[in-house]
Structures are given as structure tokens and as C-alpha cells.
Design a protein around this motif. Structure first.
Motif, PDB file in Angstrom:
ATOM      1  N   ARG A 114       0.672  -0.871  -0.477  1.00  0.00           N
ATOM      2  CA  ARG A 114      -0.354  -0.081   0.130  1.00  0.00           C
ATOM      3  C   ARG A 114       0.667   0.900   0.303  1.00  0.00           C
ATOM      4  NH1 ARG A 114      -4.927  -1.334   4.980  1.00  0.00           N
ATOM      5  NH2 ARG A 114      -5.147  -3.687   4.125  1.00  0.00           N
ATOM      6  N   GLU A 116       1.686   4.158   1.408  1.00  0.00           N
ATOM      7  CA  GLU A 116       1.432   4.773   2.167  1.00  0.00           C
ATOM      8  C   GLU A 116       2.822   5.875   2.968  1.00  0.00           C
ATOM      9  OE1 GLU A 116      -2.064   2.960   5.479  1.00  0.00           O
ATOM     10  OE2 GLU A 116      -1.453   1.826   4.326  1.00  0.00           O
ATOM     11  N   GLY A 121       5.142   1.215  12.117  1.00  0.00           N
ATOM     12  CA  GLY A 121       4.168   0.068  12.206  1.00  0.00           C
ATOM     13  C   GLY A 121       2.908   0.352  10.841  1.00  0.00           C
ATOM     14  N   ARG A 122       3.798   1.456   9.836  1.00  0.00           N
ATOM     15  CA  ARG A 122       3.019   1.416   9.181  1.00  0.00           C
ATOM     16  C   ARG A 122       4.085   1.543   7.467  1.00  0.00           C
ATOM     17  NH1 ARG A 122      -2.216   3.031   8.182  1.00  0.00           N
ATOM     18  NH2 ARG A 122      -2.297   3.781   9.670  1.00  0.00           N
ATOM     19  N   TYR A 123       3.954   0.260   6.574  1.00  0.00           N
ATOM     20  CA  TYR A 123       5.185   0.363   5.558  1.00  0.00           C
ATOM     21  C   TYR A 123       4.281  -0.261   4.854  1.00  0.00           C
ATOM     22  CZ  TYR A 123       7.306  -0.948  10.640  1.00  0.00           C
ATOM     23  OH  TYR A 123       8.243  -0.242  11.221  1.00  0.00           O
ATOM     24  N   PHE A 126       4.368  -4.466   3.602  1.00  0.00           N
ATOM     25  CA  PHE A 126       4.180  -4.977   4.624  1.00  0.00           C
ATOM     26  C   PHE A 126       3.372  -6.921   4.401  1.00  0.00           C
ATOM     27  CE2 PHE A 126      -0.590  -4.864   5.412  1.00  0.00           C
ATOM     28  CZ  PHE A 126      -1.214  -3.355   4.510  1.00  0.00           C
ATOM     29  N   GLN A 128       0.601  -9.231   6.518  1.00  0.00           N
ATOM     30  CA  GLN A 128      -0.435  -9.336   6.508  1.00  0.00           C
ATOM     31  C   GLN A 128      -0.554 -11.210   7.046  1.00  0.00           C
ATOM     32  OE1 GLN A 128      -4.033  -8.158   4.343  1.00  0.00           O
ATOM     33  NE2 GLN A 128      -3.446  -6.434   6.221  1.00  0.00           N
ATOM     34  N   ARG A 259     -14.531   0.348  10.181  1.00  0.00           N
ATOM     35  CA  ARG A 259     -13.237  -0.441   9.331  1.00  0.00           C
ATOM     36  C   ARG A 259     -13.555   0.229   7.961  1.00  0.00           C
ATOM     37  NH1 ARG A 259     -10.179  -2.470  10.617  1.00  0.00           N
ATOM     38  NH2 ARG A 259     -10.190  -3.723   9.127  1.00  0.00           N
ATOM     39  N   MET A 261     -12.911  -1.358   4.543  1.00  0.00           N
ATOM     40  CA  MET A 261     -13.761  -2.027   3.181  1.00  0.00           C
ATOM     41  C   MET A 261     -15.254  -2.473   3.435  1.00  0.00           C
ATOM     42  SD  MET A 261     -10.060  -2.165   2.996  1.00  0.00           S
ATOM     43  CE  MET A 261      -9.868  -3.883   4.214  1.00  0.00           C
ATOM     44  N   THR A 281      -3.773  -0.422  16.195  1.00  0.00           N
ATOM     45  CA  THR A 281      -4.234  -1.690  15.664  1.00  0.00           C
ATOM     46  C   THR A 281      -3.657  -2.856  15.320  1.00  0.00           C
ATOM     47  OG1 THR A 281      -5.924  -0.502  14.682  1.00  0.00           O
ATOM     48  CG2 THR A 281      -6.577  -2.720  14.564  1.00  0.00           C
ATOM     49  N   VAL A 282      -3.568  -4.021  15.735  1.00  0.00           N
ATOM     50  CA  VAL A 282      -2.869  -4.922  15.282  1.00  0.00           C
ATOM     51  C   VAL A 282      -3.045  -6.241  14.738  1.00  0.00           C
ATOM     52  CG1 VAL A 282      -1.422  -4.393  17.454  1.00  0.00           C
ATOM     53  CG2 VAL A 282      -3.161  -6.261  17.688  1.00  0.00           C
ATOM     54  N   ALA A 284      -7.755  -6.466  12.189  1.00  0.00           N
ATOM     55  CA  ALA A 284      -8.829  -6.921  12.622  1.00  0.00           C
ATOM     56  C   ALA A 284      -9.690  -6.501  11.400  1.00  0.00           C
ATOM     57  CB  ALA A 284      -8.489  -5.040  11.651  1.00  0.00           C
ATOM     58  N   ALA A 306      -7.496 -10.359   9.563  1.00  0.00           N
ATOM     59  CA  ALA A 306      -5.958  -9.690   9.640  1.00  0.00           C
ATOM     60  C   ALA A 306      -5.019  -9.431  10.075  1.00  0.00           C
ATOM     61  CB  ALA A 306      -6.005  -8.989   8.166  1.00  0.00           C
ATOM     62  N   GLY A 308      -1.838  -7.541  11.109  1.00  0.00           N
ATOM     63  CA  GLY A 308      -0.190  -7.072  10.995  1.00  0.00           C
ATOM     64  C   GLY A 308       0.594  -7.510  11.206  1.00  0.00           C
ATOM     65  N   ARG A 311       3.596  -5.175  12.938  1.00  0.00           N
ATOM     66  CA  ARG A 311       3.061  -4.516  14.039  1.00  0.00           C
ATOM     67  C   ARG A 311       3.520  -5.935  15.576  1.00  0.00           C
ATOM     68  NH1 ARG A 311      -2.003  -0.724  12.965  1.00  0.00           N
ATOM     69  NH2 ARG A 311      -0.908   0.250  10.512  1.00  0.00           N
TER      70      ARG A 311
HETATM   71  P1  ATP Z   1      -5.027   1.372   9.426  1.00  0.00           P
HETATM   72  O1  ATP Z   1      -6.014   2.115  10.299  1.00  0.00           O
HETATM   73  O2  ATP Z   1      -3.976   1.374  10.377  1.00  0.00           O
HETATM   74  O3  ATP Z   1      -4.445   1.910   8.117  1.00  0.00           O
HETATM   75  P2  ATP Z   1      -5.904  -0.814   8.100  1.00  0.00           P
HETATM   76  O4  ATP Z   1      -7.786  -0.953   8.441  1.00  0.00           O
HETATM   77  O5  ATP Z   1      -6.065  -0.544   6.320  1.00  0.00           O
HETATM   78  O6  ATP Z   1      -5.577  -0.023   9.326  1.00  0.00           O
HETATM   79  P3  ATP Z   1      -6.670  -3.081   7.561  1.00  0.00           P
HETATM   80  O7  ATP Z   1      -6.532  -3.328   5.652  1.00  0.00           O
HETATM   81  O8  ATP Z   1      -7.125  -4.000   8.404  1.00  0.00           O
HETATM   82  O9  ATP Z   1      -6.181  -1.987   8.188  1.00  0.00           O
HETATM   83  O10 ATP Z   1      -5.445  -4.605   7.815  1.00  0.00           O
HETATM   84  C1  ATP Z   1      -5.015  -5.177   8.935  1.00  0.00           C
HETATM   85  C2  ATP Z   1      -3.484  -5.468   9.677  1.00  0.00           C
HETATM   86  O11 ATP Z   1      -2.781  -4.911   9.039  1.00  0.00           O
HETATM   87  C3  ATP Z   1      -4.125  -3.539  10.911  1.00  0.00           C
HETATM   88  O12 ATP Z   1      -4.450  -4.443  11.385  1.00  0.00           O
HETATM   89  C4  ATP Z   1      -2.792  -4.042  10.809  1.00  0.00           C
HETATM   90  O13 ATP Z   1      -2.645  -4.498  11.699  1.00  0.00           O
HETATM   91  C5  ATP Z   1      -1.602  -4.261   9.319  1.00  0.00           C
HETATM   92  N1  ATP Z   1      -1.871  -3.411   8.308  1.00  0.00           N
HETATM   93  C6  ATP Z   1      -2.439  -2.400   7.409  1.00  0.00           C
HETATM   94  N2  ATP Z   1      -1.794  -1.385   6.904  1.00  0.00           N
HETATM   95  C7  ATP Z   1      -0.906  -1.426   7.092  1.00  0.00           C
HETATM   96  C8  ATP Z   1       0.486  -1.227   6.810  1.00  0.00           C
HETATM   97  N3  ATP Z   1       0.492  -0.092   5.461  1.00  0.00           N
HETATM   98  N4  ATP Z   1       2.021  -1.258   7.571  1.00  0.00           N
HETATM   99  C9  ATP Z   1       1.628  -2.067   8.656  1.00  0.00           C
HETATM  100  N5  ATP Z   1       1.018  -3.016   8.715  1.00  0.00           N
HETATM  101  C10 ATP Z   1      -0.524  -2.614   7.930  1.00  0.00           C
END
Ligand code: ATP
Ligand code: MG
Length: 436
Positions: A114, A116, A121-123, A126, A128, A259, A261, A281-282, A284, A306, A308, A311
Motif C-alpha cells: 500500500r 502510504e 508500524g506503517r510500511y 508489509f 499480513q 472498518r 473496506m 490496531t494489530v 482487524a 488479518a 499486521g 506490528r
Molecule cells: P489502518 O487504519 O492502520 O490503516 P487498515 O484498516 O488499513 O489499518 P486492514 O486493511 O484492516 O488495516 O489490515 C489489517 C491489519 O494489517 C491492520 O490492523 C494492521 O495491523 C496491518 N496493516 C495495515 N496496513 C499496514 C501498513 N501499511 N503497514 C503495516 N501494517 C499494516
């Protein structure tokens, strides 16, 4: 010299010693899934872009701005590096008629992509790990998945992870709520930020998710989706709650949990910690009964989550739950290159017996001094050195020398002193080397 190349921003190399933590986590995950009866599925990392546009919804963060999409130069196909794996798993289930004989419990793990802003914790690449139960209407399987995650935290030794749940009801119920929500937000238009204004008519539910402090009052006062749920949706939610209660699982009902999606309905949940800063959020997930139809298949209920992996690993580190680095059982000291053939032969036999043993490897000049070899042996963390000296070899023996204090060796006291062992019969003594 050629220009130095580095990894793409937000995409990380995972190398020793950290890679051992990944393998440890992966082993724990596989083991637990096996006990819960979930089986592994592996889908391609590249999918048709349309899968995510249709599956996740056009007005989601992911589809709007986070996807790595490109055109295949050779045939013009529109492709995307998977930003998540649920859509891919559902596509695969449809493509291979996986539900023909009933529900399927599946799990996956691997890299997601993604675009981002990289931070702790955000890459951008990453990883899952996800569990999906396809073909079950729940709420029993919803509860199973949540219980499974709680068991996972316990097995990993993690604490302080809190569960939040909510119900998104069904599309018709969401529509009624949506009208009330838009009216409420429009009445407070002056307090909405740019992001919220943009989403007001495309995806107002997501506005509830805002982290902007200036908007908390407006969103807290917003009409609740829960109040628009019909009897069936409420019953599903209450049965899920009862099953969680019966397992003694604590949760908080968070009416603002929506959420990202589009595909979610009924149960949604998140596991959160306060220990990872704003990326708390670890794990979701939720129910997505509409996804099969949305991507062109026969309707089927489904639920999944899923986590992360980055995380979770960060949290494991934070809480001191990561295991010590694995060290080899033995290090082979080879004073002279002439001994290499015999050493290699013996080491292969030991490895067949399950012993992990590192062979000293020299430079083009030779094997290096005994002193430097012992230094390497020590640094490797091995509990024993196997010394392939010329005198010992001449007697058909190899010298076995403990490198650690007896209490850290964990071997019977008879072998804590240096001893000679027969080359011809490693099965008689190889077990001494093997760690418990
Ligand atoms: P966030 O609100 O943190 O962006 P998300 O709702 O986009 O999360 P999901 O698509 O539900 O996240 O992904 C499930 C899990 O994957 C998240 O709870 C998180 O632990 C992990 N995750 C999501 N995006 C990333 C990212 N860019 N880098 C690392 N971990 C991620
Ligand atoms: Mg996100």
C-alpha cells in the motif's frame, strides 16, 4: 563505481538476526491454525486491478490512493500488487469451486503493498497473516475466529490487547443510517475537515472513524448504526456476544468501529493496543457476506481477520516476548585443509541426526589460525566445538570440547569435559550435541 542502489522507500529487508523472530512467529501461527483446522492458501501477489476496485469499493482509502497499479507492458492488462488478501482468497475460492462441499477454513500469510506514508508500524510493503472462514453464516464461526486470535495472543505471551466489536448490519439498514448520518453531518458542516467534506456523500460511514480531535464532538453525537439494525442483525450480534461471554472474552462495543473496506457487514472487530503509538490496531476483521457476489460469484457468507505481522513483532519486542537467538549446537574447528573431506563427511552425518553444526570456512589462503577459529566458534554461540586435529584424526577420533559453562550446556556432566569421540560411530555420541 556504479551508483549505490537501495530498497524502495517503506519496503524493508528482513535479515538475521531479526528474520529468526519472523520464523518463530510464523511457526507459532501455523501450529495454532493447524489445531483450529484452518488450512493454508497461497494466492498470487499480483491480481487484476478490477478485483480490488470491485471487491474493496471505489471510495476506500486503498482503492482511492494506496494501490500499486500498473499496466502489463506486454499485453496491456491492468494489474495491482495486492493491498490485502481477502479479495484474492475469495477469487481463488470461486475460481476453484472450493465451497462445493461446504465451508472452508483457510489462512494465508505474506507481503501486501500500500502506498502510504511510511512510519513506525506503517510500511509500503508489509506482511499480513489472515484467517478466513468461507461459507459459514455464523455467528459461531465469527466467535471461533475471535477466540482463535485471543488464544494466539496468549500463546505468544502478549498482554494488553483489547477487543472492540460492532455490527454493521445489512446494506439496507446501512442505507437508512446513512441518510440520518449525512443529515447530521450536513447540519454541522462548519465543523467538518476537508477529508470529511470529501467523504460526506461518497463514504460518510468512514467519517466516524476520524482521528481528528476537532471532529470528535460531531461524530460522537452522530446517529448510531446500531440503532438502525433490524431484529435479525441484532440477533446475530447478540449471539456472537453470548458466545464470547461464555468464553470469558472481554470486549468493548465501539459503535464507531466501521472498518475501511466496503465489503464488511454484520460483525466487525479490531484488536488494539496502546503500546504501539498511533498504529495500535494489530488485527482487524469482520464478516463480508457480500463479497462473493460483488466479484461475480454465487453468494456465500464469509468472515475473516488479518493481523499486521510487523506490528505484532514490534509488540512482542516491546513486551520482551521474543525468544533468544538460536545458536548452532556445535562449531567445527578444522585446523588444516587436509582434514576438510573427513570433517564434511562427519558433519553431514551429524546433521542427518538433527544436530545443527556450523563448519568453519576459511579464505583462499587456508583455514586460519586455531585462535581465530575458536574466536569464531565462541561468537557463533555454539555450545560445543568439534576439533578435527590431525593427531585425533589419525586415531579415528574427533575432539569434542564444551564451549559454555555446564549449566548452559544442558548436557550430562560426563561430557562437560573435553573428550575424544569415534569418527566411525557418530550415532553413539551425536545426541550429546543436540540441544534439548
Ligand atoms: P489502518 O487504519 O492502520 O490503516 P487498515 O484498516 O488499513 O489499518 P486492514 O486493511 O484492516 O488495516 O489490515 C489489517 C491489519 O494489517 C491492520 O490492523 C494492521 O495491523 C496491518 N496493516 C495495515 N496496513 C499496514 C501498513 N501499511 N503497514 C503495516 N501494517 C499494516
Ligand atoms: Mg489503512
Amino acid at each position: 563505481m556504479a551508483e549505490k542502489l537501495s530498497a524502495v522507500k517503506g519496503m524493508n529487508d528482513i535479515a538475521p538476526p531479526v528474520s529468526a523472530h519472523w520464523e518463530w512467529l510464523e511457526d507459532r501461527l501455523r501450529s495454532l491454525m493447524q489445531r483450529y483446522g484452518y488450512r493454508n492458501v497461497r494466492t498470487p501477489i499480483v491480481e487484476p486491478t478490477a478485483l480490488f476496485v470491485r471487491g474493496l469499493g471505489e471510495v476506500t482509502d486503498i482503492v482511492e490512493k494506496e494501490m500499486y497499479s500498473f499496466e502489463d507492458r506486454l499485453n496491456g492488462e491492468q494489474l495491482t500488487l495486492r493491498p490485502e488478501n481477502t479479495a484474492g482468497v475469495v477469487r481463488a475460492a470461486l475460481e476453484h469451486s472450493m465451497l462445493y462441499d461446504g465451508g472452508k477454513r483457510l489462512y494465508y500469510m505474506g507481503p501486501m503493498f500500500r502506498h502510504e506514508r511510511p512510519q513506525r508500524g506503517r510500511y509500503r510493503q508489509f506482511h499480513q497473516f489472515g484467517a478466513e472462514a468461507l461459507g459459514f453464516a455464523g455467528p459461531d464461526v465469527d466467535a471461533e475466529l475471535i477466540v482463535l486470535a485471543c488464544d494466539l495472543w496468549a500463546e505468544l505471551g502478549l498482554s494488553g490487547i483489547e477487543l472492540e466489536i460492532n455490527s454493521l448490519g445489512q446494506p439496507a439498514e446501512r442505507l437508512a443510517h446513512r441518510r440520518a448520518l449525512i443529515a447530521h453531518l450536513e447540519a454541522h458542516a462548519d465543523r467538518l475537515d476537508e477529508d470529511a467534506k470529501r467523504r460526506l456523500h461518497s463514504n460518510p460511514l468512514r467519517i466516524l472513524d476520524t482521528k481528528n480531535p476537532a471532529m470528535q464532538e460531531v461524530v460522537n453525537a452522530a446517529p448510531r448504526l446500531m440503532d438502525h439494525l433490524g431484529a435479525e442483525s441484532l440477533d446475530h450480534f447478540n449471539r456472537l456476544r453470548a458466545l464470547l461471554d461464555a468464553q470469558g472474552i472481554a470486549y468493548r462495543i465501539n459503535p464507531r468501529l466501521v472498518r475501511g473496506m466496503d465489503y464488511y457487514n454484520l460483525s466487525v472487530f479490531e484488536f488494539v493496543t496502546t503500546q504501539l503509538g498511533s498504529q495500535g490496531t494489530v488485527c482487524a476483521g469482520g464478516r463480508y457476506d457480500g463479497l462473493f457476489e460483488q466479484i461475480g460469484g454465487k453468494s456465500a457468507p464469509a468472515v475473516g481477520w488479518a493481523l499486521g505481522m510487523e506490528r505484532i513483532l514490534e509488540l512482542l519486542k516491546e513486551q520482551g516476548c521474543l525468544p533468544e537467538q538460536p545458536a548452532p549446537d556445535a562449531y567445527a574447528v578444522v585446523p588444516d585443509v587436509a582434514a576438510l573431506p573427513q570433517a564434511m563427511t562427519l558433519l553431514r552425518v551429524l546433521r542427518q541426526q538433527g544436530v545443527s553444526v556450523l563448519m568453519h570456512a576459511g579464505g583462499a589462503e587456508g583455514m586460519g589460525s586455531m585462535k581465530s577459529q575458536f574466536k569464531k566458534a565462541d561468537a557463533s554461540g555454539a555450545r560445543f566445538a568439534l576439533i578435527f586435529g590431525a593427531d585425533e584424526l589419525a586415531q579415528g577420533m574427533v575432539s569434542l570440547k564444551p564451549l559454555r559453562a555446564p549449566d548452559t550446556i544442558g548436557a550430562p556432566s560426563t561430557v562437560v569435559a573435553q573428550s575424544l569421540q569415534p569418527l566411525a560411530d557418530p550415532s553413539a555420541w551425536g545426541a550429546i550435541l543436540r540441544s534439548a
